[in-house]
Design a protein around this motif. Sequence first.
Motif, mmCIF file in Angstrom:
data_model
loop_
_atom_site.group_PDB
_atom_site.id
_atom_site.type_symbol
_atom_site.label_atom_id
_atom_site.label_comp_id
_atom_site.label_asym_id
_atom_site.label_seq_id
_atom_site.Cartn_x
_atom_site.Cartn_y
_atom_site.Cartn_z
ATOM 1 N N TYR A 106 0.835 -1.206 0.000
ATOM 2 C CA TYR A 106 0.000 0.000 0.000
ATOM 3 C C TYR A 106 0.866 1.251 0.000
ATOM 4 N N SER A 132 -7.794 4.362 -2.119
ATOM 5 C CA SER A 132 -8.349 4.606 -0.789
ATOM 6 C C SER A 132 -7.866 3.524 0.172
ATOM 7 N N LYS A 133 -8.235 3.683 1.415
ATOM 8 C CA LYS A 133 -7.857 2.689 2.417
ATOM 9 C C LYS A 133 -8.466 1.326 2.113
ATOM 10 N N LEU A 169 -5.926 -1.070 0.926
ATOM 11 C CA LEU A 169 -5.161 -1.685 2.010
ATOM 12 C C LEU A 169 -5.923 -2.882 2.573
ATOM 13 N N TYR A 170 -7.202 -2.691 2.823
ATOM 14 C CA TYR A 170 -8.026 -3.787 3.333
ATOM 15 C C TYR A 170 -8.117 -4.921 2.317
ATOM 16 N N LYS A 208 -8.519 -3.764 10.780
ATOM 17 C CA LYS A 208 -8.549 -2.594 9.893
ATOM 18 C C LYS A 208 -7.850 -1.409 10.558
ATOM 19 N N LEU A 221 -4.392 0.505 9.217
ATOM 20 C CA LEU A 221 -4.308 1.946 8.998
ATOM 21 C C LEU A 221 -3.183 2.563 9.812
ATOM 22 N N GLU A 237 -1.871 5.967 8.139
ATOM 23 C CA GLU A 237 -3.076 6.639 7.647
ATOM 24 C C GLU A 237 -3.929 7.063 8.836
ATOM 25 N N HIS A 292 -7.442 7.511 10.779
ATOM 26 C CA HIS A 292 -8.578 6.574 10.906
ATOM 27 C C HIS A 292 -9.874 7.248 10.583
#
Length: 88
Positions: free
Chosen positions: A42, A53-54, A57-58, A77, A81, A86, A88
């Motif tokens: 990521y 977007s996040k 990552l997920y 999660k 982050l 990142e 939250h």
Amino acid sequence: MSREHSDLLKLKNLGSASVNILHAVGINSYADLQQVGPVETYRRIKNRDIHVSKVMLYALQGALLDTHWNELEPDLKHQLLEDAGEEH
């Protein structure tokens, strides 16, 4: 399509657009993703100024766990982050 490309496409959460992004940052197989890990992958994507977007990552973590990204535990999660730096 190479064997590695189709290998990544078989993972949950990853479609052709995501796989193309992974190739752009040097992730060409499941083994690469597993070795580098979702957080570093990521970071590589973000460092290339590729807008994600996040959820990416997920999705990467879910791909490694064979789980839909939306089914990841909230604590996991949050940790992802935090590890990625990142908000939250």
